[in-house]
Design a protein around this motif. Structure first.
Motif, PDB file in Angstrom:
ATOM      1  N   VAL A   1      15.778  78.590  25.768  1.00 16.41           N
ATOM      2  CA  VAL A   1      16.231  77.315  25.142  1.00 16.41           C
ATOM      3  C   VAL A   1      14.930  77.093  25.109  1.00 16.41           C
ATOM      4  O   VAL A   1      13.881  77.130  26.032  1.00 16.41           O
ATOM      5  CB  VAL A   1      17.051  75.579  24.760  1.00 16.41           C
ATOM      6  N   VAL A   2      14.180  76.175  23.961  1.00 20.97           N
ATOM      7  CA  VAL A   2      12.450  75.470  23.729  1.00 20.97           C
ATOM      8  C   VAL A   2      12.492  73.748  23.095  1.00 20.97           C
ATOM      9  O   VAL A   2      12.873  73.321  22.463  1.00 20.97           O
ATOM     10  CB  VAL A   2      11.908  76.081  23.135  1.00 20.97           C
ATOM     11  N   ALA A   3      12.800  73.495  24.287  1.00 23.72           N
ATOM     12  CA  ALA A   3      12.307  71.766  23.916  1.00 23.72           C
ATOM     13  C   ALA A   3      11.159  71.363  23.534  1.00 23.72           C
ATOM     14  O   ALA A   3      10.598  71.809  24.255  1.00 23.72           O
ATOM     15  CB  ALA A   3      12.644  70.595  25.160  1.00 23.72           C
ATOM     16  N   SER A   4      10.628  71.066  22.463  1.00 21.90           N
ATOM     17  CA  SER A   4       9.379  70.720  21.858  1.00 21.90           C
ATOM     18  C   SER A   4       9.048  69.633  21.365  1.00 21.90           C
ATOM     19  O   SER A   4       9.921  68.767  20.752  1.00 21.90           O
ATOM     20  CB  SER A   4       9.188  72.201  21.199  1.00 21.90           C
ATOM     21  N   MET A   5       7.765  69.192  22.156  1.00 26.05           N
ATOM     22  CA  MET A   5       7.422  67.648  21.309  1.00 26.05           C
ATOM     23  C   MET A   5       6.530  67.361  20.586  1.00 26.05           C
ATOM     24  O   MET A   5       5.360  68.587  20.434  1.00 26.05           O
ATOM     25  CB  MET A   5       6.661  66.716  23.008  1.00 26.05           C
ATOM     26  N   LEU A   6       6.580  66.836  19.485  1.00 26.09           N
ATOM     27  CA  LEU A   6       6.100  66.914  18.349  1.00 26.09           C
ATOM     28  C   LEU A   6       6.085  68.312  17.122  1.00 26.09           C
ATOM     29  O   LEU A   6       5.823  67.395  15.690  1.00 26.09           O
ATOM     30  CB  LEU A   6       4.309  66.900  18.593  1.00 26.09           C
ATOM     31  N   THR A   7       6.656  69.166  17.833  1.00 22.16           N
ATOM     32  CA  THR A   7       6.776  69.948  16.577  1.00 22.16           C
ATOM     33  C   THR A   7       7.539  70.037  15.396  1.00 22.16           C
ATOM     34  O   THR A   7       6.554  70.959  14.453  1.00 22.16           O
ATOM     35  CB  THR A   7       6.881  71.875  17.315  1.00 22.16           C
TER      36      THR A   7
ATOM     37  N   GLU B   1       6.795  81.272   8.467  1.00 23.15           N
ATOM     38  CA  GLU B   1       7.416  81.881   8.196  1.00 23.15           C
ATOM     39  C   GLU B   1       7.094  82.652   9.671  1.00 23.15           C
ATOM     40  O   GLU B   1       8.419  82.981   9.762  1.00 23.15           O
ATOM     41  CB  GLU B   1       7.102  83.305   7.585  1.00 23.15           C
ATOM     42  N   GLU B   2       6.485  81.517  10.855  1.00 27.35           N
ATOM     43  CA  GLU B   2       6.569  81.982  12.504  1.00 27.35           C
ATOM     44  C   GLU B   2       7.497  81.102  12.744  1.00 27.35           C
ATOM     45  O   GLU B   2       7.200  81.124  13.627  1.00 27.35           O
ATOM     46  CB  GLU B   2       5.597  82.559  12.497  1.00 27.35           C
ATOM     47  N   CYS B   3       7.651  80.339  12.023  1.00 32.54           N
ATOM     48  CA  CYS B   3       8.464  78.878  12.820  1.00 32.54           C
ATOM     49  C   CYS B   3       9.476  78.943  13.376  1.00 32.54           C
ATOM     50  O   CYS B   3      10.512  80.137  12.708  1.00 32.54           O
ATOM     51  CB  CYS B   3       9.455  78.153  11.738  1.00 32.54           C
ATOM     52  N   PRO B   4       9.177  78.590  14.628  1.00 39.34           N
ATOM     53  CA  PRO B   4      11.299  79.860  15.514  1.00 39.34           C
ATOM     54  C   PRO B   4      12.144  78.519  15.105  1.00 39.34           C
ATOM     55  O   PRO B   4      11.818  77.941  14.685  1.00 39.34           O
ATOM     56  CB  PRO B   4      10.950  79.420  16.717  1.00 39.34           C
ATOM     57  N   ASP B   5      13.481  79.024  15.149  1.00 43.70           N
ATOM     58  CA  ASP B   5      14.620  78.523  15.082  1.00 43.70           C
ATOM     59  C   ASP B   5      14.956  78.468  15.897  1.00 43.70           C
ATOM     60  O   ASP B   5      15.112  79.057  17.111  1.00 43.70           O
ATOM     61  CB  ASP B   5      15.699  79.783  14.469  1.00 43.70           C
ATOM     62  N   GLY B   6      15.547  77.416  15.897  1.00 41.29           N
ATOM     63  CA  GLY B   6      16.295  76.496  16.782  1.00 41.29           C
ATOM     64  C   GLY B   6      15.899  75.265  18.059  1.00 41.29           C
ATOM     65  O   GLY B   6      17.048  75.097  19.153  1.00 41.29           O
ATOM     66  N   TRP B   7      14.650  75.392  17.631  1.00 42.66           N
ATOM     67  CA  TRP B   7      14.321  74.615  18.800  1.00 42.66           C
ATOM     68  C   TRP B   7      14.017  73.144  18.797  1.00 42.66           C
ATOM     69  O   TRP B   7      14.288  72.275  17.849  1.00 42.66           O
ATOM     70  CB  TRP B   7      11.806  74.282  18.409  1.00 42.66           C
ATOM     71  N   ILE B   8      14.132  72.634  20.024  1.00 35.39           N
ATOM     72  CA  ILE B   8      14.981  70.819  19.603  1.00 35.39           C
ATOM     73  C   ILE B   8      13.501  70.648  19.589  1.00 35.39           C
ATOM     74  O   ILE B   8      13.116  70.582  21.085  1.00 35.39           O
ATOM     75  CB  ILE B   8      15.865  70.389  21.009  1.00 35.39           C
ATOM     76  N   VAL B   9      13.292  69.346  18.779  1.00 31.65           N
ATOM     77  CA  VAL B   9      11.677  69.405  18.959  1.00 31.65           C
ATOM     78  C   VAL B   9      11.826  67.523  18.538  1.00 31.65           C
ATOM     79  O   VAL B   9      13.391  66.749  17.780  1.00 31.65           O
ATOM     80  CB  VAL B   9      11.447  69.437  17.656  1.00 31.65           C
ATOM     81  N   THR B  10      11.144  67.120  18.467  1.00 27.97           N
ATOM     82  CA  THR B  10      10.914  65.116  17.569  1.00 27.97           C
ATOM     83  C   THR B  10       9.863  65.586  16.513  1.00 27.97           C
ATOM     84  O   THR B  10       9.215  66.757  16.648  1.00 27.97           O
ATOM     85  CB  THR B  10      10.137  64.100  18.921  1.00 27.97           C
ATOM     86  N   GLY B  11       9.752  64.678  15.999  1.00 35.16           N
ATOM     87  CA  GLY B  11       8.929  64.752  14.447  1.00 35.16           C
ATOM     88  C   GLY B  11       9.715  63.762  13.329  1.00 35.16           C
ATOM     89  O   GLY B  11       9.709  62.879  13.519  1.00 35.16           O
ATOM     90  N   TYR B  12       9.385  64.648  11.905  1.00 36.12           N
ATOM     91  CA  TYR B  12       9.382  63.462  10.961  1.00 36.12           C
ATOM     92  C   TYR B  12      10.342  64.557   9.390  1.00 36.12           C
ATOM     93  O   TYR B  12       9.963  65.676   9.205  1.00 36.12           O
ATOM     94  CB  TYR B  12       7.931  62.806  10.614  1.00 36.12           C
TER      95      TYR B  12
END
Length: 412
Positions: free
Chosen positions: A259-265, A276-287
């Protein structure tokens, strides 16, 4: 003296509206005729163009709307944009020039945390109002907070708390962290570790990576993280560092079964370049721009696209909100006197371009209650998007008031 307090709001067609412009303006502003109210805006435009190009566009959109509605009691807003190139010493020098030579009424902007801290100190030493838009360091409003500095965006503490709320629900117990080696990254890691350990006493942190900002050796960093064998990774990299980290992590299988939690991603300026390199399922803050369909946001999104020929990004909203908050304050106080403007910002409320309701600049610490969206990444077609998102109101992710009072050295 009642200086009148017209409020802005976004109407159905996305236009800023307020009280009738024919009402008598406060004497102080009326006496200065139609001379523009000048704002000095300082930012790292050449160092961080992905965020700050859209940011400037958003600021200009808000300014143009304010001026189309008659400005501030008949006086237009004028912004002098300056580039600090990501260097605190340049930001301070430019601030001095803007105040002394250009006679700006106040300062705004800031992106990198160490630059924002330098501008905050300048504001204190020179008794100039500084409205920080983007610097996320907690120190800006807490340990180094001061009477003249206010901040719009949710801080590292606030965004870490949003991510911890989701990470604590996961089975992962062994965590590693990666963040750029400067104030923002260090602060984000500190709070994620502290808050997750409080929420889940059974977790352990098995290692940290702090690459230099903008100079990550992604291959070596990924190898170092892999050797730690974490079950979860907290990521704070952004921009080209994020792209390189994701590319190497995908190639070497770092994110598989983790699991990955990622700020701003989840912000489009960082998510979309992953393609297409976007990882699937990361928990992120964003817009979640394309899926955010309340009337206020739709109107802003359409107006932005009509004006600039592209969709807004997170930076666009930050720039728009900062300029709008300043205009709301000026209409409220009817003065460019610094102490009047400072008093006007304390407890100020405005409507965010996200369309999620009112935001308040707290009198306690000058931190705005603007929130962030929390969700997960998903590859959709050839680009990444945020899914399963919710709006996390910033007011719900601040430390207790008594803790803020202990951290903040000066009242106001």
């Amino acid at each position: 003296m009642d200086l009148r307090n017209p409020s802005f709001r976004l109407g159905r067609r996305g236009l800023l509206t307020g009280t009738a412009l024919g009402l008598a303006a406060p004497a102080m502003l009326r006496a200065q005729g139609t001379a523009p109210i000048r704002i000095g805006e300082i930012n790292s435009y050449t160092a961080q163009p992905a965020f700050l190009g859209p940011y400037r566009n958003g600021w200009l959109l808000a300014q143009e709307r304010v001026n189309a509605e008659g400005g501030i009691h008949g006086r237009p807003l004028e912004t002098l944009f300056r580039d600090d190139a990501g260097r605190p010493e340049d930001a301070v020098r430019i601030a001095g020039e803007l105040v002394a030579s250009e006679r700006v009424a106040l300062l705004g902007g800031g992106y990198l945390s160490h630059v924002g801290l330098a501008l905050g100190d300048f504001a204190l030493q020179n008794k100039v109002l500084y409205v920080a838009s983007e610097p996320l360091t907690d120190a800006l409003v807490w340990s180094k907070g001061n009477h003249y500095t206010f901040r719009l965006r949710p801080s590292t503490y606030m965004q870490a708390a949003m991510l911890v709320e989701e990470a604590a629900k996961l089975p992962a117990k062994r965590w590693a962290t990666i963040a750029p080696n400067y104030e923002y990254g260090q602060s984000a890691v500190r709070w994620f570790k502290e808050l997750l350990a409080k929420a889940r006493p059974d977790v352990e942190f098995v290692g940290e990576q702090f690459p230099a900002l903008g100079r990550i050796d992604a291959g070596a960093t990924v190898q170092a993280l892999e050797r730690l064998r974490p079950e979860g990774i907290f990521n704070v990299t952004f921009s080209t560092d994020l792209l390189n980290f994701v590319r190497q992590g995908n190639t070497r299988g770092l994110f598989e079964n983790r699991v990955v939690a990622s700020m701003l991603t989840g912000e489009p300026e960082y998510l979309e370049p992953l393609g297409e390199e976007c990882p699937d399922g990361w928990i992120v803050t964003g817009y979640p721009r394309d899926a955010l369909n309340n009337p206020v946001h739709i109107a802003l999104r359409d107006a932005y696209r009509a004006r600039f020929g592209e969709l807004p990004r997170c930076g666009s909203i930050v720039g728009y909100d900062t300029a709008l908050a300043i205009a709301t304050m000026l209409r409220k106080v009817g003065s460019t006197d610094t102490e009047a403007m400072v008093a006007g910002f304390k407890g100020l409320r405005y409507q965010t371009g996200y369309g999620t309701g009112e935001v308040e600049f707290r009198a306690l610490d000058h931190q705005a209650t603007l929130g962030a969206f929390v969700g997960r990444t998903r590859l959709q077609g050839r680009t990444g998007v945020m899914v399963d998102w919710r709006y996390a109101d910033g007011a719900n992710y601040l430390p207790p008031d008594e803790q803020v009072r202990r951290w903040r050295p000066q009242p106001g």
